[in-house]
Design an enzyme around this catalytic site. Sequence first.
Site, PDB file in Angstrom:
ATOM      1  N   THR A  95       1.033  -1.065   0.035  1.00  0.00           N
ATOM      2  CA  THR A  95      -0.012   0.023  -0.056  1.00  0.00           C
ATOM      3  C   THR A  95       1.023   1.402   0.150  1.00  0.00           C
ATOM      4  O   THR A  95       2.101   1.127   0.124  1.00  0.00           O
ATOM      5  CB  THR A  95      -0.978  -0.032   1.240  1.00  0.00           C
ATOM      6  OG1 THR A  95      -0.157   0.130   2.300  1.00  0.00           O
ATOM      7  CG2 THR A  95      -1.838  -1.233   1.473  1.00  0.00           C
ATOM      8  N   VAL A 151      14.397   0.658  -1.140  1.00  0.00           N
ATOM      9  CA  VAL A 151      15.508   1.544  -1.792  1.00  0.00           C
ATOM     10  C   VAL A 151      15.883   1.071  -2.913  1.00  0.00           C
ATOM     11  O   VAL A 151      16.344  -0.023  -3.275  1.00  0.00           O
ATOM     12  CB  VAL A 151      16.576   1.423  -0.633  1.00  0.00           C
ATOM     13  CG1 VAL A 151      17.588   2.683  -1.298  1.00  0.00           C
ATOM     14  CG2 VAL A 151      16.278   2.017   0.768  1.00  0.00           C
ATOM     15  N   GLY A 153      14.058   0.111  -5.688  1.00  0.00           N
ATOM     16  CA  GLY A 153      13.230  -0.675  -6.512  1.00  0.00           C
ATOM     17  C   GLY A 153      13.749  -1.862  -6.898  1.00  0.00           C
ATOM     18  O   GLY A 153      14.388  -2.707  -6.077  1.00  0.00           O
ATOM     19  N   GLY A 205       3.798   9.953 -15.233  1.00  0.00           N
ATOM     20  CA  GLY A 205       3.309   8.848 -14.349  1.00  0.00           C
ATOM     21  C   GLY A 205       4.401   8.564 -13.222  1.00  0.00           C
ATOM     22  O   GLY A 205       4.289   7.606 -12.371  1.00  0.00           O
ATOM     23  N   ASP A 219      10.666  11.196   0.197  1.00  0.00           N
ATOM     24  CA  ASP A 219      10.777   9.900  -0.099  1.00  0.00           C
ATOM     25  C   ASP A 219      12.338   9.501  -0.075  1.00  0.00           C
ATOM     26  O   ASP A 219      12.599   8.530   0.284  1.00  0.00           O
ATOM     27  CB  ASP A 219      10.532   9.919  -1.598  1.00  0.00           C
ATOM     28  CG  ASP A 219      10.773   8.617  -2.383  1.00  0.00           C
ATOM     29  OD1 ASP A 219       9.866   7.396  -2.038  1.00  0.00           O
ATOM     30  OD2 ASP A 219      11.445   8.441  -3.153  1.00  0.00           O
ATOM     31  N   LYS A 223      14.092   6.719   2.378  1.00  0.00           N
ATOM     32  CA  LYS A 223      15.139   5.751   1.947  1.00  0.00           C
ATOM     33  C   LYS A 223      16.577   5.974   2.892  1.00  0.00           C
ATOM     34  O   LYS A 223      17.339   4.759   2.900  1.00  0.00           O
ATOM     35  CB  LYS A 223      15.354   5.734   0.351  1.00  0.00           C
ATOM     36  CG  LYS A 223      14.154   5.374  -0.308  1.00  0.00           C
ATOM     37  CD  LYS A 223      14.290   5.859  -1.975  1.00  0.00           C
ATOM     38  CE  LYS A 223      13.048   5.397  -2.458  1.00  0.00           C
ATOM     39  NZ  LYS A 223      12.791   6.247  -3.916  1.00  0.00           N
ATOM     40  N   GLY A 314       9.192   1.501 -10.554  1.00  0.00           N
ATOM     41  CA  GLY A 314       8.691   0.813 -11.542  1.00  0.00           C
ATOM     42  C   GLY A 314       8.055  -0.229 -11.244  1.00  0.00           C
ATOM     43  O   GLY A 314       8.556  -1.083 -10.276  1.00  0.00           O
TER      44      GLY A 314
HETATM   45  N1  HSE Z   1       8.717   8.454  -6.038  1.00  0.00           N
HETATM   46  C1  HSE Z   1       9.789   7.444  -6.075  1.00  0.00           C
HETATM   47  C2  HSE Z   1      10.601   7.953  -6.881  1.00  0.00           C
HETATM   48  C3  HSE Z   1       9.039   6.158  -6.440  1.00  0.00           C
HETATM   49  O1  HSE Z   1      10.709   8.737  -7.685  1.00  0.00           O
HETATM   50  O2  HSE Z   1      11.825   7.504  -6.932  1.00  0.00           O
HETATM   51  C4  HSE Z   1      10.088   5.113  -5.786  1.00  0.00           C
HETATM   52  O3  HSE Z   1      10.164   4.876  -4.582  1.00  0.00           O
END
Ligand code: HSE
Length: 336
Positions: A95, A151, A153, A205, A219, A223, A314
């Site tokens: 979520t 962290v 992805g 997006g 964000d 991380k 992604g």
């Molecule tokens: N909003 C984040 C970014 C998504 O742009 O890195 C991935 O955590």
Amino acid sequence: MRIILCGFGVVGQSLVKLFDSRSEDLYAKYGLKPRIVGVFDSKGSAVDSSGLDLEKLVETKKKHGSVRNYSNSKNKMSGIDMIKNLEADVLIETTASNYKDAEPGMTHITMAMKKGMHVISVNKGPLALAFPSLLELATYNQVLLKFSGTVGGGTPILDYAKDSLRGERITSFAGILNGTTNYILTNMANGLTFESALKDAKDKGYVEADEALDLDGLDAAAKLVILANWIMGMKVTMPDIKCTGIRKVTTEDIKKAAKKKCAIKLIASCNKELEVGPKEVSIDDPLCVNGTLNAIAFTSEHSGTQTIIGKGAGGMETASSILRDLLDIRQETAKN
Ligand code: HSE
């Protein structure tokens, strides 16, 4: 492996597609047979303890905007009831992150661990606000808590620092951990204004539903908290980070930096302080990556500085990090 999936957005759906397309090879190569027994999104749930039909789940979501219509049964479980009552081995929490109270992810994760389930979270909120106590709760309940997708992805940044650099003493690190702001700053360097660069990022997006999470550095700070706890053994949470976003970076600042063969990047660093803020980085530095890429440079006592670069977000990329965590859980539990 019986799985409860919390959230069925881009990452959840990508995970289901990945399981569906790789089912034979996951079993043949790793003996892994993921069985999703319950899924819930913000509008409802789908349950089948013998395993949900993955294709049907994705189709239902596409058609109705929720998994609620998966079956005709009127007895729909809430997410909380599902975690309380449905037998499962692993809970996967996907979520949306929030850095105010980390809900609803925090409740999902703590309830699952107390019930004896292993947890994989790609939701950063609970870890950013309560990393030390969540790890303690996992140890107390003798379950595993995995979060490799929080962290980088799909890029295994946490695993690289923790496992590949094992035995080393990492003395500091610095990196670009937010793809959206990197995309905006890259486009500003190419002549766009902040507003049009932001609009372009939104159209593609990339930007979080709450744009402040990207633009104000939250964000990246989340991380950084996860890295500092996991890699450096610190016990820190969000308020410990000195955090500045990119809203005040002007085209003038970027032009001035370019004259010095530098670019402005939103850098999260752990040196003497834990800090997120815009910094000038030499364009010859391997850290100076463009577009939505992430990069992080770890400096260790004996092996110098190494930079790892890759996609930090992604759906499929993040789903691949969940698969990594699942395989680790399988391997670690098989030992016992
Ligand atoms: N909003 C984040 C970014 C998504 O742009 O890195 C991935 O955590």
